[in-house]
Design an enzyme around this catalytic site. Structure first.
Site, PDB file in Angstrom:
ATOM      1  N   ASP A  17      -8.699   3.535   3.151  1.00 46.17           N
ATOM      2  CA  ASP A  17      -7.940   4.418   4.075  1.00 46.17           C
ATOM      3  C   ASP A  17      -8.065   5.901   3.808  1.00 46.17           C
ATOM      4  OD1 ASP A  17      -7.060   2.131   5.354  1.00 46.17           O
ATOM      5  OD2 ASP A  17      -5.293   2.265   4.602  1.00 46.17           O
ATOM      6  N   ARG A  97       5.886   4.874  -5.703  1.00 43.77           N
ATOM      7  CA  ARG A  97       5.548   6.078  -4.520  1.00 43.77           C
ATOM      8  C   ARG A  97       6.228   7.151  -4.902  1.00 43.77           C
ATOM      9  NH1 ARG A  97       1.542   3.562  -4.534  1.00 43.77           N
ATOM     10  NH2 ARG A  97       1.125   2.001  -2.800  1.00 43.77           N
ATOM     11  N   ASP A 126       5.573   2.008   2.532  1.00 43.07           N
ATOM     12  CA  ASP A 126       5.211   3.277   1.714  1.00 43.07           C
ATOM     13  C   ASP A 126       5.235   4.599   2.626  1.00 43.07           C
ATOM     14  OD1 ASP A 126       4.856   1.876  -0.458  1.00 43.07           O
ATOM     15  OD2 ASP A 126       2.654   1.626  -0.022  1.00 43.07           O
ATOM     16  N   SER A 178      -5.334  -6.283   1.030  1.00 43.30           N
ATOM     17  CA  SER A 178      -4.826  -5.102   0.588  1.00 43.30           C
ATOM     18  C   SER A 178      -4.146  -5.112  -0.829  1.00 43.30           C
ATOM     19  CB  SER A 178      -3.787  -4.712   1.781  1.00 43.30           C
ATOM     20  OG  SER A 178      -3.041  -3.451   1.441  1.00 43.30           O
TER      21      SER A 178
END
Length: 406
Positions: A17, A97, A126, A178
């Site tokens: 990504d 995060r 996220d 993923s």
């Protein structure tokens, strides 16, 4: 006279990504793209990302070593709270995060960026975690989330986009789990895991550990020493936070301890299925709990369990930088003042069992608890206690009995 390009800071991993986001930002916004990779223990070589980011179109790449801060400022507060999301998930991606986003904000301000960009999808958690951190620390910064606005609708589309621009990517259309890895865990989503009926192919999936079936036939014992709720030593030897995590990951992983397979409720409303490898973290949570059972009084322990669930939600929902999370951490820190001692854990084929605990702050009193004759506990005292404790029950039962007799 040419105008200077606006700058955007991109959270960069070198994965599918974020690799395609760099050219996409330049093609659609004309931004100068500055990339940042936060090293929270991905386990891969981050240095090659420099060349990859520049070749893909970034003007520069920051690689920030956040490993120790990640453990001391995010993992340990969550561990001390015993925060577990929906009874299973040990929050490995969730608390990674905020620390990455915090450093992004610091670099964005330093570089004079007007926007921050991330590669989180519009279906996941996220995006919330990144953006709430930005809002808390630098509310004036613009946030760009390509997955919510571009024409790419799937991972297959993203692969096509990358191939059309000769961008090397680490996945193929056939093998596209993923994954997210850090010092605490490794998560797996997508592909055959999207059907909850499918048993995970552990021998193909696992990277930090072996399956329980392949673990040794003899148990492994490990002793962990905590000081005010924070792990300091393994088997009597003091280690740095990063070293300690590495050692416990290896020991637990070798014994097949730490597999979590669950369907969880995402913040955005849908259920998702994930498999998490959390070997060292699983042992730390279990050991910490055993020590609290020894050292905390009943009322504090039970109330702390209530706090733990709310704390887990705050972490999972990305609300780290909020007054409530900070207040709950203050409460938790107070409870940990006497959580000092050593716990022995027995690891065997995926199981993590307590095998002993000791502490100078232990509230366990053998003289009181013994089934042998003692001179400390007067068993006659229990009669009056039960009479008073059970009085409301007795009064209600008498009322019902009187009504029936009328």
């Amino acid at each position: 006279m040419s105008t200077q390009k606006e700058k955007v800071l991109l959270a960069y991993s070198g994965g599918l990504d974020t690799s395609i986001i760099i050219p996409w930002l330049k093609e659609n916004y004309g931004y100068e793209v500055i990339a940042m990779a936060g090293d929270v223990g991905q386990g891969e070589e981050l240095e090659p990302l420099h060349e990859k980011a520049i070749k893909t179109g970034a003007s520069k790449l920051y690689i920030e070593n956040l490993q120790e801060e990640f453990i001391t400022d995010f993992i340990y507060p969550t561990l001390k709270a015993n925060a577990v999301y929906e009874g299973k998930y040990l929050l490995g991606t969730s608390f990674a995060r905020p620390i990455i986003a915090k450093r992004m904000v610091e670099i964005a301000l330093k570089e004079g960026c007007t926007a921050i960009c991330h590669g989180a999808t519009g279906k996941g958690n996220d995006q919330v975690r990144f953006e709430l951190t930005v809002k808390a620390l630098a509310p004036h910064l613009k946030i760009i989330a390509p997955w919510r606005i571009w024409d790419i609708k799937s991972r297959e589309d993203a692969i096509d986009y990358a191939e059309a621009r000769n961008i090397p990517i680490p996945v193929t259309k056939k093998d596209n789990y993923s994954m997210d890895r850090n010092l605490w865990h490794l998560s797996h989503e997508g592909s055959d895991l999207e059907d909850p009926w499918n048993e995970p192919q552990y021998d193909k999936l696992l990277k930090l550990m072996v399956s329980p079936e392949k673990a040794p036939d003899a148990p492994t014992y490990v002793e962990i020493y905590f000081e005010k709720g924070i792990p300091k030593k393994v088997n009597g030897v003091e280690y740095s936070p990063v070293q300690l995590m590495d050692i416990l990951n290896k020991v637990a992983g070798a014994n097949g301890v730490g597999i979590i397979d669950m369907v969880e409720n995402r913040l955005v409303g849908m259920k998702s299925r994930g498999v998490y490898e959390t070997p060292g973290g699983t042992v730390l949570y279990a050991a910490h709990r055993e020590l609290e059972l020894l050292c905390l009084d009943r009322d504090t322990l039970h109330y702390k369990d209530i706090v733990a669930q709310r704390f887990a939600e705050l972490v999972y929902f990305g609300q780290w930088y909020t007054p409530l999370r900070e207040s709950l951490s203050a409460f938790v820190d107070k409870t940990q003042e006497t959580v000092t001692g050593t716990v022995r854990m027995k690891l065997y084929k995926g199981n993590c069992m307590p095998a002993g605990a000791k502490s100078e702050y232990s509230l366990y009193n053998e003289a009181i608890a013994t089934f042998s004759k003692d001179e400390v506990y007067n068993q006659k005292d229990a009669e009056g206690f039960i009479n008073l404790f059970g009085l409301p029950i007795k009064v209600r039962a008498q009322m019902l009995q009187n009504k029936e007799n009328k």
